[in-house]
Design a protein around this motif. Structure first.
Motif, PDB file in Angstrom:
ATOM      1  N   LEU A   1      47.001  37.686  22.040  1.00  0.00           N
ATOM      2  CA  LEU A   1      47.338  38.901  22.767  1.00  0.00           C
ATOM      3  C   LEU A   1      46.071  39.472  23.397  1.00  0.00           C
ATOM      4  CD1 LEU A   1      49.587  40.991  23.392  1.00  0.00           C
ATOM      5  CD2 LEU A   1      48.858  42.198  21.327  1.00  0.00           C
ATOM      6  N   TRP A   2      46.158  39.904  24.654  1.00  0.00           N
ATOM      7  CA  TRP A   2      45.034  40.481  25.397  1.00  0.00           C
ATOM      8  C   TRP A   2      45.391  41.897  25.818  1.00  0.00           C
ATOM      9  CZ3 TRP A   2      40.586  37.541  26.545  1.00  0.00           C
ATOM     10  CH2 TRP A   2      40.675  36.194  26.196  1.00  0.00           C
ATOM     11  N   GLU A   3      44.439  42.796  25.738  1.00  0.00           N
ATOM     12  CA  GLU A   3      44.608  44.166  26.211  1.00  0.00           C
ATOM     13  C   GLU A   3      44.018  44.243  27.621  1.00  0.00           C
ATOM     14  OE1 GLU A   3      46.420  46.256  24.504  1.00  0.00           O
ATOM     15  OE2 GLU A   3      46.528  44.820  22.850  1.00  0.00           O
ATOM     16  N   VAL A   4      44.698  44.940  28.516  1.00  0.00           N
ATOM     17  CA  VAL A   4      44.302  45.003  29.920  1.00  0.00           C
ATOM     18  C   VAL A   4      43.856  46.422  30.267  1.00  0.00           C
ATOM     19  CG1 VAL A   4      45.043  44.637  32.298  1.00  0.00           C
ATOM     20  CG2 VAL A   4      45.976  43.200  30.471  1.00  0.00           C
TER      21      VAL A   4
ATOM     22  N   ASN B   1      48.095  47.090  44.884  1.00  0.00           N
ATOM     23  CA  ASN B   1      46.681  47.407  45.140  1.00  0.00           C
ATOM     24  C   ASN B   1      46.221  48.641  44.370  1.00  0.00           C
ATOM     25  OD1 ASN B   1      46.326  45.251  46.886  1.00  0.00           O
ATOM     26  ND2 ASN B   1      47.092  46.432  48.623  1.00  0.00           N
ATOM     27  N   GLU B   2      46.617  48.747  43.084  1.00  0.00           N
ATOM     28  CA  GLU B   2      46.259  49.908  42.289  1.00  0.00           C
ATOM     29  C   GLU B   2      44.820  49.901  41.805  1.00  0.00           C
ATOM     30  OE1 GLU B   2      50.584  48.963  41.153  1.00  0.00           O
ATOM     31  OE2 GLU B   2      48.770  47.848  41.497  1.00  0.00           O
ATOM     32  N   GLY B   3      44.163  48.779  41.766  1.00  0.00           N
ATOM     33  CA  GLY B   3      42.858  48.746  41.126  1.00  0.00           C
ATOM     34  C   GLY B   3      41.789  48.015  41.890  1.00  0.00           C
ATOM     35  N   VAL B   4      40.564  48.242  41.441  1.00  0.00           N
ATOM     36  CA  VAL B   4      39.415  47.554  42.029  1.00  0.00           C
ATOM     37  C   VAL B   4      38.686  46.715  40.991  1.00  0.00           C
ATOM     38  CG1 VAL B   4      39.072  49.245  43.858  1.00  0.00           C
ATOM     39  CG2 VAL B   4      37.906  49.555  41.680  1.00  0.00           C
ATOM     40  N   SER B   5      39.025  46.884  39.709  1.00  0.00           N
ATOM     41  CA  SER B   5      38.363  46.142  38.642  1.00  0.00           C
ATOM     42  C   SER B   5      39.311  46.020  37.459  1.00  0.00           C
ATOM     43  CB  SER B   5      37.085  46.871  38.221  1.00  0.00           C
ATOM     44  OG  SER B   5      36.479  46.232  37.125  1.00  0.00           O
ATOM     45  N   ILE B   6      39.308  44.848  36.827  1.00  0.00           N
ATOM     46  CA  ILE B   6      40.164  44.599  35.666  1.00  0.00           C
ATOM     47  C   ILE B   6      39.293  44.073  34.527  1.00  0.00           C
ATOM     48  CG2 ILE B   6      42.088  43.271  34.733  1.00  0.00           C
ATOM     49  CD1 ILE B   6      43.107  42.919  37.574  1.00  0.00           C
ATOM     50  N   TRP B   7      39.533  44.587  33.340  1.00  0.00           N
ATOM     51  CA  TRP B   7      38.945  44.034  32.118  1.00  0.00           C
ATOM     52  C   TRP B   7      40.081  43.501  31.269  1.00  0.00           C
ATOM     53  CZ3 TRP B   7      35.641  48.742  30.125  1.00  0.00           C
ATOM     54  CH2 TRP B   7      34.524  48.906  30.933  1.00  0.00           C
ATOM     55  N   VAL B   8      39.888  42.334  30.658  1.00  0.00           N
ATOM     56  CA  VAL B   8      40.818  41.826  29.657  1.00  0.00           C
ATOM     57  C   VAL B   8      40.020  41.581  28.380  1.00  0.00           C
ATOM     58  CG1 VAL B   8      42.538  40.848  31.209  1.00  0.00           C
ATOM     59  CG2 VAL B   8      40.587  39.473  30.553  1.00  0.00           C
TER      60      VAL B   8
ATOM     61  N   HIS C   1      50.091  38.091  26.829  1.00  0.00           N
ATOM     62  CA  HIS C   1      49.693  36.890  26.102  1.00  0.00           C
ATOM     63  C   HIS C   1      49.150  35.885  27.113  1.00  0.00           C
ATOM     64  CE1 HIS C   1      51.411  37.719  22.097  1.00  0.00           C
ATOM     65  NE2 HIS C   1      52.264  38.469  22.782  1.00  0.00           N
ATOM     66  N   ALA C   2      48.039  35.223  26.760  1.00  0.00           N
ATOM     67  CA  ALA C   2      47.466  34.204  27.629  1.00  0.00           C
ATOM     68  C   ALA C   2      46.655  33.226  26.786  1.00  0.00           C
ATOM     69  CB  ALA C   2      46.574  34.844  28.688  1.00  0.00           C
ATOM     70  N   ALA C   3      46.496  32.014  27.300  1.00  0.00           N
ATOM     71  CA  ALA C   3      45.778  30.974  26.560  1.00  0.00           C
ATOM     72  C   ALA C   3      44.280  31.229  26.495  1.00  0.00           C
ATOM     73  CB  ALA C   3      46.046  29.621  27.208  1.00  0.00           C
ATOM     74  N   ASP C   4      43.704  31.764  27.583  1.00  0.00           N
ATOM     75  CA  ASP C   4      42.261  32.011  27.607  1.00  0.00           C
ATOM     76  C   ASP C   4      41.958  33.194  28.521  1.00  0.00           C
ATOM     77  OD1 ASP C   4      42.525  31.029  30.216  1.00  0.00           O
ATOM     78  OD2 ASP C   4      41.689  29.072  29.739  1.00  0.00           O
ATOM     79  N   ALA C   5      40.678  33.540  28.631  1.00  0.00           N
ATOM     80  CA  ALA C   5      40.274  34.719  29.398  1.00  0.00           C
ATOM     81  C   ALA C   5      40.607  34.578  30.883  1.00  0.00           C
ATOM     82  CB  ALA C   5      38.779  34.975  29.219  1.00  0.00           C
ATOM     83  N   GLU C   6      40.415  33.406  31.427  1.00  0.00           N
ATOM     84  CA  GLU C   6      40.704  33.177  32.847  1.00  0.00           C
ATOM     85  C   GLU C   6      42.186  33.410  33.153  1.00  0.00           C
ATOM     86  OE1 GLU C   6      39.834  31.616  36.815  1.00  0.00           O
ATOM     87  OE2 GLU C   6      38.410  31.776  35.177  1.00  0.00           O
ATOM     88  N   MET C   7      43.040  32.842  32.299  1.00  0.00           N
ATOM     89  CA  MET C   7      44.484  33.014  32.484  1.00  0.00           C
ATOM     90  C   MET C   7      44.876  34.482  32.274  1.00  0.00           C
ATOM     91  SD  MET C   7      47.514  31.348  30.238  1.00  0.00           S
ATOM     92  CE  MET C   7      48.653  30.347  31.144  1.00  0.00           C
ATOM     93  N   ALA C   8      44.262  35.144  31.301  1.00  0.00           N
ATOM     94  CA  ALA C   8      44.565  36.558  31.052  1.00  0.00           C
ATOM     95  C   ALA C   8      44.184  37.408  32.252  1.00  0.00           C
ATOM     96  CB  ALA C   8      43.830  37.034  29.803  1.00  0.00           C
TER      97      ALA C   8
END
Length: 117
Positions: A30-33, A69-76, A50-57
């Protein structure tokens, strides 16, 4: 023979032989966004996936949480890697900072032209 349905407007979707909970991928972590909006300075928690790795998340978070277009940066961040204090421990956990009043910003002049303070 596989059964199909066209419910929901998605065309022919198989209804038999599909494992229950396939979309959640029980083996995937599980990944938090966290998303930073165009006008905001802080990343804000917007959901989980849910994702297999960081890239997929990261790619899934982009597809799921920035469709308009809500954001300019994403952290997982992997949920298992997050460590947090408990609200029940608020008093004993944060009490030592009250002893160090010199660390509070009330002792420092802040210029009016400094933004976001």
């Amino acid at each position: 023979m596989t059964d199909f349905t066209a419910e929901g407007g998605h065309g022919a979707v198989p209804t038999s032989g599909v494992p229950v909970g396939a979309s959640a991928r029980p083996g995937y972590p599980l990944w938090e966004v966290f998303l930073r909006g165009k006008r905001g300075l802080n990343h804000v928690h917007v959901g989980s996936l849910h994702a297999a790795d960081a890239e997929m998340a990261l790619q899934n978070a982009r597809d799921l949480y920035t469709r308009r277009n809500e954001g300019v940066s994403i952290w997982v961040v992997r949920s298992a890697d997050i460590v947090a204090s408990s609200p029940d421990e608020k008093d004993p956990f944060f009490a030592p900072s009250a002893d160090k009043v010199y660390r509070h910003p009330t002792f420092y002049p802040i210029p009016d032209d400094v933004p976001h303070m």
